[in-house]
Design a protein around this motif. Structure first.
Motif, PDB file in Angstrom:
ATOM      1  N   TYR A   1       0.874  -1.125   0.067  1.00  0.00           N
ATOM      2  CA  TYR A   1      -0.131   0.047  -0.022  1.00  0.00           C
ATOM      3  C   TYR A   1       0.866   1.330   0.089  1.00  0.00           C
ATOM      4  CZ  TYR A   1       0.993  -0.063   5.018  1.00  0.00           C
ATOM      5  OH  TYR A   1       1.254  -0.242   6.193  1.00  0.00           O
ATOM      6  N   SER A   2       0.197   2.304  -0.436  1.00  0.00           N
ATOM      7  CA  SER A   2       0.923   3.593  -0.506  1.00  0.00           C
ATOM      8  C   SER A   2      -0.440   4.556  -0.181  1.00  0.00           C
ATOM      9  CB  SER A   2       1.467   4.200  -1.515  1.00  0.00           C
ATOM     10  OG  SER A   2       2.179   5.336  -1.649  1.00  0.00           O
ATOM     11  N   LEU A   3      -0.372   5.242   1.276  1.00  0.00           N
ATOM     12  CA  LEU A   3      -1.376   6.143   1.401  1.00  0.00           C
ATOM     13  C   LEU A   3      -0.788   7.457   1.992  1.00  0.00           C
ATOM     14  CD1 LEU A   3      -3.367   3.326   3.400  1.00  0.00           C
ATOM     15  CD2 LEU A   3      -4.035   4.369   1.220  1.00  0.00           C
ATOM     16  N   ARG A   4      -1.633   8.432   1.893  1.00  0.00           N
ATOM     17  CA  ARG A   4      -1.386   9.724   2.394  1.00  0.00           C
ATOM     18  C   ARG A   4      -2.461  10.489   3.086  1.00  0.00           C
ATOM     19  NH1 ARG A   4      -1.442   9.876  -2.429  1.00  0.00           N
ATOM     20  NH2 ARG A   4      -2.747  11.550  -3.472  1.00  0.00           N
ATOM     21  N   LYS A   5      -2.467  10.917   4.225  1.00  0.00           N
ATOM     22  CA  LYS A   5      -3.429  11.871   4.928  1.00  0.00           C
ATOM     23  C   LYS A   5      -2.951  12.713   6.028  1.00  0.00           C
ATOM     24  CE  LYS A   5      -7.701  10.817   7.431  1.00  0.00           C
ATOM     25  NZ  LYS A   5      -8.486   9.601   8.086  1.00  0.00           N
ATOM     26  N   TRP A   6      -3.283  13.966   6.113  1.00  0.00           N
ATOM     27  CA  TRP A   6      -3.178  15.027   6.835  1.00  0.00           C
ATOM     28  C   TRP A   6      -1.692  15.456   6.724  1.00  0.00           C
ATOM     29  CZ3 TRP A   6      -5.667  12.413  11.451  1.00  0.00           C
ATOM     30  CH2 TRP A   6      -7.021  12.553  11.360  1.00  0.00           C
TER      31      TRP A   6
ATOM     32  N   GLY B   1      -4.567   7.185  -2.008  1.00  0.00           N
ATOM     33  CA  GLY B   1      -3.597   6.085  -2.230  1.00  0.00           C
ATOM     34  C   GLY B   1      -4.230   4.893  -2.930  1.00  0.00           C
ATOM     35  N   TYR B   2      -3.529   3.867  -2.646  1.00  0.00           N
ATOM     36  CA  TYR B   2      -3.981   2.352  -3.168  1.00  0.00           C
ATOM     37  C   TYR B   2      -3.617   1.476  -2.058  1.00  0.00           C
ATOM     38  CZ  TYR B   2       0.912   1.352  -4.480  1.00  0.00           C
ATOM     39  OH  TYR B   2       2.193   1.420  -4.357  1.00  0.00           O
ATOM     40  N   VAL B   3      -4.133   0.208  -2.153  1.00  0.00           N
ATOM     41  CA  VAL B   3      -3.968  -0.915  -1.262  1.00  0.00           C
ATOM     42  C   VAL B   3      -4.049  -1.979  -2.225  1.00  0.00           C
ATOM     43  CG1 VAL B   3      -4.594  -2.314   0.725  1.00  0.00           C
ATOM     44  CG2 VAL B   3      -4.829   0.538   0.737  1.00  0.00           C
ATOM     45  N   LEU B   4      -3.036  -3.167  -2.032  1.00  0.00           N
ATOM     46  CA  LEU B   4      -3.333  -4.506  -2.834  1.00  0.00           C
ATOM     47  C   LEU B   4      -3.647  -5.469  -1.626  1.00  0.00           C
ATOM     48  CD1 LEU B   4      -0.216  -4.354  -5.077  1.00  0.00           C
ATOM     49  CD2 LEU B   4      -2.513  -3.732  -5.662  1.00  0.00           C
ATOM     50  N   TYR B   5      -4.659  -6.144  -2.132  1.00  0.00           N
ATOM     51  CA  TYR B   5      -4.892  -7.199  -0.819  1.00  0.00           C
ATOM     52  C   TYR B   5      -4.715  -8.736  -1.402  1.00  0.00           C
ATOM     53  CZ  TYR B   5      -7.310  -3.491   1.480  1.00  0.00           C
ATOM     54  OH  TYR B   5      -7.579  -2.426   2.102  1.00  0.00           O
ATOM     55  N   ASN B   6      -4.394  -9.712  -0.891  1.00  0.00           N
ATOM     56  CA  ASN B   6      -4.133 -10.963  -1.629  1.00  0.00           C
ATOM     57  C   ASN B   6      -5.017 -12.051  -0.944  1.00  0.00           C
ATOM     58  OD1 ASN B   6      -2.563 -10.214  -3.696  1.00  0.00           O
ATOM     59  ND2 ASN B   6      -0.549 -10.586  -2.770  1.00  0.00           N
ATOM     60  N   THR B   7      -5.527 -13.060  -1.416  1.00  0.00           N
ATOM     61  CA  THR B   7      -6.100 -14.108  -0.587  1.00  0.00           C
ATOM     62  C   THR B   7      -6.177 -15.245  -1.815  1.00  0.00           C
ATOM     63  OG1 THR B   7      -8.062 -14.821   0.608  1.00  0.00           O
ATOM     64  CG2 THR B   7      -8.706 -13.707  -1.318  1.00  0.00           C
TER      65      THR B   7
END
Length: 165
Positions: free
Chosen positions: A59-64, A150-156
């Protein structure tokens, strides 16, 4: 005279207490902000009334003004070799329940045996494997979700069965 002096002392004390509280508030706020890291939204995959929580992998996220990232630079099939699969039928609907609704979602299926991409950009919400002509087999499912920050990758891991066979 003593009475005027007492009022003056009280006014000064109230002023100092107020200033002290404001400084304390600023220090606590800065301390909290400097330790803050955005966290990826939780994801729950629901198939035939069975729910499985799926953890974020990359993931790569940004906030505040703060950012957080993680990168698992491994193929989904390799990463999920030892994980417990979700068993689905080809006609099952796979619902993806995000803690916060993403702007876009794309799903990919990777063959567990070969690690090759088998199905790219599966469509539908909820996800319908039958409409995408997914064959029976053992797959690593990669879920790519994007938000404005941002974005997030989940795997299952999923095992697809055809209940008509």
């Amino acid at each position: 005279m003593f009475w005027k002096w007492g009022i003056s002392v009280v006014k000064k004390s109230v002023l100092w207490v107020t200033i002290s509280l404001l400084i304390l508030f600023c220090v606590i706020s800065w301390s909290t902000y400097s330790r803050y890291k955005p966290t990826p939204p939780d994801l729950e995959v629901v198939v035939a009334k069975h729910a499985v929580e799926v953890k974020p992998v990359t993931y790569s996220l940004r906030k505040w003004g703060r950012t957080a990232s993680a990168d698992t630079n491994t193929d989904p099939a390799v990463l999920l070799k030892e994980s417990r699969p979700i068993i689905v039928e080809t006609d099952d609907k796979i619902r993806l329940l995000f803690e916060q609704s993403p702007d876009s979602v794309k799903c990919y299926l990777w063959e567990m045996d070969t690690g090759k991409l088998a199905y790219k950009g599966l469509k539908g919400y909820p996800l319908n494997l039958e409409e995408s002509n997914v064959a029976t087999g053992d797959y690593a499912m990669e879920i790519r979700a994007k938000w404005g920050n941002g974005y997030v990758l989940y795997n299952t891991r999923i095992i697809v069965h055809d209940d008509t066979e």
